[in-house]
Structure formats: C-alpha cells, structure tokens
Design an enzyme around this catalytic site. Structure first.
Site, PDB file in Angstrom:
ATOM      1  CD  GLU A 173      47.274  36.732  -4.314  1.00 55.77           C
ATOM      2  OE1 GLU A 173      46.787  36.211  -5.323  1.00 55.77           O
ATOM      3  OE2 GLU A 173      47.135  37.937  -4.048  1.00 55.77           O
TER       4      GLU A 173
ATOM      5  CG  ASP B 216      47.720  39.535  -1.157  1.00 56.51           C
ATOM      6  OD1 ASP B 216      47.705  40.149  -2.245  1.00 56.51           O
ATOM      7  OD2 ASP B 216      47.196  38.416  -0.992  1.00 56.51           O
TER       8      ASP B 216
ATOM      9  CB  SER C 124      46.000  39.773  -6.408  1.00 59.93           C
ATOM     10  OG  SER C 124      45.440  38.534  -6.687  1.00 59.93           O
TER      11      SER C 124
ATOM     12  CG  ASP D  11      32.410  57.868 -12.338  1.00 64.94           C
ATOM     13  OD1 ASP D  11      32.479  56.623 -12.319  1.00 64.94           O
ATOM     14  OD2 ASP D  11      31.665  58.515 -13.093  1.00 64.94           O
ATOM     15  CB  ILE D  12      36.990  54.422 -13.120  1.00 62.62           C
ATOM     16  CG1 ILE D  12      37.746  54.540 -11.790  1.00 62.62           C
ATOM     17  CG2 ILE D  12      37.926  54.008 -14.263  1.00 62.62           C
ATOM     18  CD1 ILE D  12      38.860  55.565 -11.772  1.00 62.62           C
TER      19      ILE D  12
ATOM     20  N   GLY E 167      29.417  57.001 -13.452  1.00 63.32           N
ATOM     21  CA  GLY E 167      28.584  56.304 -12.477  1.00 63.32           C
ATOM     22  C   GLY E 167      29.084  54.873 -12.296  1.00 63.32           C
TER      23      GLY E 167
ATOM     24  CG  ASP F  63      32.021  51.133 -14.636  1.00 63.34           C
ATOM     25  OD1 ASP F  63      32.798  50.198 -14.370  1.00 63.34           O
ATOM     26  OD2 ASP F  63      32.352  52.342 -14.551  1.00 63.34           O
TER      27      ASP F  63
END
Ligand SMILES: *[C@@H]1O[C@H](CO)[C@@H](O)[C@H](O)[C@H]1NC(C)=O
Ligand SMILES: *[C@@H]1O[C@H](CO)[C@@H](O)[C@H](O)[C@H]1NC(C)=O
Ligand SMILES: *[C@@H]1O[C@H](CO)[C@@H](O)[C@H](O)[C@H]1NC(C)=O
Ligand SMILES: *[C@@H]1O[C@H](CO)[C@@H](O)[C@H](O)[C@H]1NC(C)=O
Ligand SMILES: *[C@@H]1O[C@H](CO)[C@@H](O)[C@H](O)[C@H]1NC(C)=O
Length: 622
Positions: free
Chosen positions: A295, A299, A537, A580-581, A599, A601
């Site tokens: 992690e 990051d 993450s 947009d995905i 739009g 979601d």
C-alpha cells in the site's frame, strides 16, 4: 457465527439493572443498538466487571446541522464566498458543544455516583471522558459489555445496545466503546479486512515496460500522464502541500522508491516523503511483505512521481506498532476540537490504555495538507449512523478549512471489505457501502482500466481486473444537493434490477464514488522487485496528485486552494473536466453490481480527470 440474544432477554437485562443514585434521572431510552455483530466478529466472553475502560461521550455539537450549508457556501462555484475558507478558531467556536450540554452530562454522571475525579471534559468540550470500571459503565448505560474476536484473532470490546436517560440523549451523539466495530489495524494481522481496501497483486513482473505501447497491461507514470493529459511542473511548491495517510504497520521502503525512480522517475532518486508521525507512527523496516509494504509503496511512488520531486510530499504515518491507529487518531491530530480518542490533549497526560506504545497522543498538532489522500476504509455497517455522522462532520470541518479529502471507494464492487455482504441489521446478501466514501463531505475515488488491446487514447472502462470499483448508495447519509440531479438521472435511465431489500433504492441517499482513475496493472517497486498492483488504492493518490497540481496553479495566481471539490465538479462549469466512463460494472454479493453508464454512475462517478480541462475550469473560478 455468534447470534445476539433474543430481544426479550436484552429487555430483561436493561430493566433489571439500576444505576446507583438515580433519584432525579428520567427514564432510560435505548440510544444505539445493533442486532448483529459486524461481519467476521464473534462473541467470546462477557467482559470482566472489574476491568477499567475509558468511556467517551461524544457531546452533541452546536450548529452542526448547518455544517453542510456552510461548507457549500465556501465550495460552490456560484457562491460569492467561494474559496473563502474558515480559520480553525472560527470552526471551533461555531461547532463546540454548548455549556448547557456539558453541564447536563456532567450533572447526570455525578448524580449516578461517578466521582468528579473520574470525569474529564476535553479542552474544546467535544467529549466527556469517564475512567470507569466495566461494572460502573454497565450501570450508566444499562448494558452489558462483551469481548468479541475477529476471524484474524483481533479482540475488541463491544456491546449490543445501550441506553441513556431521556433528558441526556439530545446532548450525546454516541458513546464509545459500545456498538462500533471500529477496531484498529493490528500489527499481528496485517491486511486485516475490516479497515482497508488494500491493493491486490498478481505477482512479480520480470520485464517491465517503458513507453506507451503496453499501458493496457502495465501502468506507469508515463501511461497516466498520457491518459489524463498531465503536463504541468509545480511553480510554487513552497506554498503548496500534498499529504498521503498510511496506517502502521503499513510502511514504505526507501530502496523501493529508489528502484522505482531508476526506471520511471529519475528525479525521485534518494527523495523521501516528509514524515509527520501521528501517535507514534513509525516506518517499520523489520519485516517486509506485499501486505506490509504494498500500500505505502504504491501510494507514495505514484503520488511523488506525478507531482515530481519539486513538490515535497507529506506522509502522515498514523499509529505505533503495538496499537496501530484508526481514523479517529488521524482526525484528532488534525483537529483539536475532535479530541480526544484514547488519550489526553496535554502531552503530560498518560496514554490509555496503550501500555507500552506511543508516549503522547497527538491532538490538534498537525497542520493539514491542501490535499489529503487515504486508501483505507471501513464498511459502513461496521459503524453506526451516529458514529459515521460525527467523523463525517470532521471531514466537513477540514473542507471548511480548504482541505480536499480523498478516499478510495473500495475494491469489492457493491460488497464491503473482504467481499462482505451484510447490513447493519444482520441481513445477508445486502450491498455493503464503504465509509468514509458515503460521507457527503469527502470525495470518493473509484477505479478504471485500459481495456486489453486499447491505447491510452481510447476510452477506459470500469475496473474489472482483479478488483471491482467500490460504489453504491449509503444507508446512513442523505443525498447531498450537488449530487441530486445526477443520481436521479442514473436511477431513472438505468434502473438497477435488484430487489429493494438488498440496496438503498430510495434515491435519497448519498451515492459514490464521485470520480475515478485507473486502478489496474500498476507497476510498483515492492520489496526489491516490480509487482503488478490493482485497486482504488492506486486511483486515489493519482487523483490527489492532479488536484495538487491544480492547487499549485491557483496558488501561483494568489487564489485559494480548491478545498472541498464536490459542489464544483458536479456543476456545469466542470462538464468537460472528466472523461465519462460508460462501460463495465462493479460485481459483488453474487450480482453483477451496478452498470457504468453515460453520465455519473455508482461505479466510476463522473469519470476520470481530463487534466487540462479540469485545470482550466478551476482557474476560471475566483
Ligand atoms: C461557557 O462557560 C465558559 C466557562 O466555563 C465561559 O467562559 C463561557 O462564557 C460560557 N459560554 C456561554 C455561551 O455561556
Ligand atoms: C483510572 O482510575 C483508576 C482507579 O480507579 C486509576 O488507577 C487509573 O490511574 C485511572 N486512569 C486514568 C487514565 O485516569
Ligand atoms: C520471474 O522470474 C522468477 C525467477 O526468475 C520466476 O520464478 C517467475 O516465475 C518469473 N515471473 C514471471 C511473471 O515471469
Ligand atoms: C436509505 O438512505 C436514507 C438516507 O440516508 C435513509 O434515511 C434510509 O433509512 C435508507 N434506507 C434503507 C432501507 O437503508
Ligand atoms: C434488515 O434490513 C433489510 C434492508 O436492508 C430489510 O429488508 C430487512 O427486513 C431488515 N431486517 C430486520 C430484521 O429488520
């Protein structure tokens, strides 16, 4: 799995117990209750009556019902007060509990036989602490304490429900420790499932790629820059700040940053994040594993690479090796008015009950960075509505100060941490939203992927590799005004085909995530090798880096940092700021989850950042 006692037995226990010296008290009323232990926990024994516990009464804050509108006032692009953030002093003054509240709870405690030397009001009046035996606590709360054990071995003190006198209830948000399974990360069981959307890995990669040819199978900083149009060098890094939060025992390794730098970001060679230790937070280097280093390495390598070595990165490392830390420790350190959680505000106070760990409890001592990204989360149902509301109000206060709070949305689609599908009331098969993502005053970040064979110039899909983007609808928080329209549109145009008993279909609840970014196939140097890593993450620190660059451009022009971004990003001024995905979904709980659609979601939010458009939209604001 332990099942709670039937309600009748509980009632008998409640009625059978009498607090001492109750002469003037009003009748007891149940204050908080759960019908089932949180997922993964079972009751092992009744807690010892003579054990000592620190009871904490979260006092009701003044004006807290208006905190959302105050935050909107400084965060909505149409507001004349956009960017006019509050000072910490004004925040403390506005929301501190009233003297009446403090006095009412104190009087009740004294009348109940608690001695004044057992009672402590924290300096900013947010909490009253009582140093009590379990027996005394049980009499005060008309409840019974038990010890619960998690599947991983971690123990936690909790109870099923507790009551307060009717005239006291309005002065108290909640009491801890009680029904909340806010267990801390334990050093004994890294990768514990109840607090963490830890990244996943498919293992070591021996041949890592350069260039933009293989971004569908290996994500590198170069892929992300091309994908989102990030071409910006910090101009005023000394005025700006970006923070990443890690919870011990998770820790990064400098040799991993150096290895990553050598292949992907030469400027970072030998550069470390600037450590801000919270409650004894340490970078442990004694043990290494993917679970311990994955992690933090992920990051930090991506956050640092995208803002470049010019912009120092703050690492908030929370918790010592013995006790770890929870979100409360982090909030205490940033905001003195939230104190105190297991400790005192005065460095001379003994810590309690940590016997051998950190020496001081940090409280209001840490200056928050302009953008703070956290890739850990709880399952909302492990906590209570009142408990999450209190933390959520703290995030609103940070927003009022001009801080952008980002949280990863979770890696289990519509399920909770570890894939758990159970609600607060114990019903199985129910979608399990993530907290703090469901808090309307934070920005929740979901995950996308580059489809196989596609390039960085093709539209991405919701992440369906190894992990599914956390998303859905809160069971505790109402839909915020900035989101009402898009949520309504989604539910109208793409009604999810699930029975209303397994998700909050009211359309009146906070929906998440807000935005998303790539979360698949990250090349990360971990324990001396490159691994492929997956998860929201990764998405959250990447979005945080882009927002940090936006802040740089604004600060360079004498403007305020962007602060709480949601009212802005959902407004029409940001219509072009996100890609947009509209394909993919977030499976979980034996369903395909929600479908991504054009739009907003509940899988990918508004979409992925288009950095140049986003920058332009924010530069146009005052
Ligand atoms: C609350 O009490 C403090 C002293 O304990 C006092 O200084 C302050 O003026 C009081 N506030 C109000 C609003 O009465
Ligand atoms: C709590 O009270 C016990 C005695 O009742 C005392 O020994 C202990 O030091 C107290 N702890 C704190 C933190 O006040
Ligand atoms: C990488 O190399 C190691 C040791 O040479 C080998 O065990 C491992 O299978 C290789 N992994 C891949 C993905 O090729
Ligand atoms: C749905 O969310 C709303 C808003 O937080 C809440 O009032 C309601 O109780 C929730 N419904 C269910 C069935 O959880
Ligand atoms: C628990 O909540 C679910 C919805 O989340 C509801 O359908 C069910 O009836 C509730 N069960 C009980 C025992 O209250």
């Amino acid at each position: 799995m332990f099942l709670f006692l039937p309600a009748l037995t509980v009632l008998a226990v409640v009625l059978g117990l009498q607090a001492h010296g109750e002469a003037t008290a009003s009748p007891y009323v149940v204050h908080e209750m759960r019908t089932h232990a949180a997922a993964g926990w079972s009751l092992v024994r009744r807690h010892s009556p003579s054990a000592l516990i620190l009871l904490r009464f979260a006092l009701a804050q003044s004006n807290i019902a208006e905190i959302g509108s105050h935050l909107n006032d400084v965060s909505h692009p149409d507001s004349p007060n956009y960017g006019k953030h509050w000072s910490a002093g004004k925040i403390a003054e506005t929301f501190a509990p009233s003297n009446e509240t403090v006095a009412a709870v104190q009087t009740w405690l004294l009348e109940s036989g608690i001695f004044s030397n057992q009672i402590r009001v924290t300096p900013t009046k947010g909490w009253i602490e009582v140093n009590a035996t379990v027996e005394e606590a049980e009499q005060l709360l008309h409840a019974e304490y038990s010890v619960y054990r998690h599947d991983t071995g971690k123990e936690h003190i909790a109870l099923q429900g507790y009551s307060l006198p009717a005239h006291i209830r309005r002065h108290v948000d909640f009491v801890t420790p009680t029904i909340h399974f806010d267990a801390k990360i334990s050093s004994r069981s890294p990768g514990t499932p109840w607090m963490g959307s830890y990244p996943k890995t498919t293992g070591v990669v021996n041949e890592t790629s350069q260039g933009l040819e293989n971004c569908d199978s290996q994500i590198t900083p170069e892929c992300l820059r091309a994908l989102y149009g990030i071409a910006y060098k910090p101009a005023v890094p000394h005025l700006n700040s970006y923070g990443i939060v890690e919870y011990t025992p998770q820790s990064y390794r400098q040799d991993d940053i150096n290895k990553f730098a050598a292949s992907y970001s030469p400027d970072l060679s030998g550069i470390s994040p600037v450590l801000t230790s919270i409650d004894g937070g340490v970078i442990q280097t004694d043990q290494e594993s993917f679970n311990l280093n994955g992690e933090s390495d992920l990051d930090l390598q991506y956050a640092m690479a995208l803002v470049s070595a010019k912009q120092p990165l703050t690492l908030y490392q929370a918790g010592d090796l013995q006790e770890g830390a929870s979100f409360n420790n982090f909030l205490d350190a940033l905001d003195g008015s939230y104190c105190t959680f297991e400790g005192g505000d005065d460095p001379a106070d003994p810590t309690y009950p940590d016997s051998g760990g950190y020496a001081y409890h940090d409280c209001g001592t840490v200056k928050p960075a302009n953008v703070i990204s956290t890739s850990y989360s709880y399952t909302e149902s492990d906590l209570s509505s009142a408990y999450t509301a209190r933390q959520c109000a703290e995030y609103a206060k940070l927003g009022l100060m001009g801080v952008t709070m980002l949280f990863s949305s979770g890696d289990y689609g519509v399920a909770g941490n570890g894939g758990a599908c159970m609600s607060y009331n114990g019903t199985y098969g129910v979608f399990n939203p993530m907290f703090p993502s469901t808090c309307p005053y934070v920005t929740s970040v979901g995950a996308t992927q580059i489809n196989t064979g596609a390039s960085v110039y093709d539209p991405e899909s919701a992440c369906e590799r190894v992990i599914y983007s956390g998303g859905g609808f809160s069971n505790y928080f109402a839909v915020p005004s900035y989101q009402e329209e898009v949520v309504h549109n989604y539910l109208t145009n793409h009604p999810p085909p699930y029975d209303h008993t397994i998700w909050n279909a009211t359309g009146n609840s906070r929906a998440f995530p807000d935005v998303s970014a790539n979360g698949a196939n990250y090349v990360v140097a971990i324990d001396g090798q490159f691994s492929l890593v997956y998860g929201t993450s990764a998405s959250s620190p990447v979005v945080g880096a882009m927002l940090t660059l936006v802040n740089d451009a604004r600060l360079a022009k004498g403007k305020a940092p962007i602060g709480f971004i949601n009212p802005a990003i959902y407004s029409s001024a940001f219509a072009k700021a996100f890609n947009d995905i509209s394909s993919g979904s977030n499976s979980g709980c034996d369903t395909t989850g929600f479908a991504s659609a054009s739009g907003w979601d509940p899988v990918t939010g508004l979409g992925t950042p288009n950095f140049p458009s986003m920058l332009e939209a924010w530069m146009a604001l005052p």
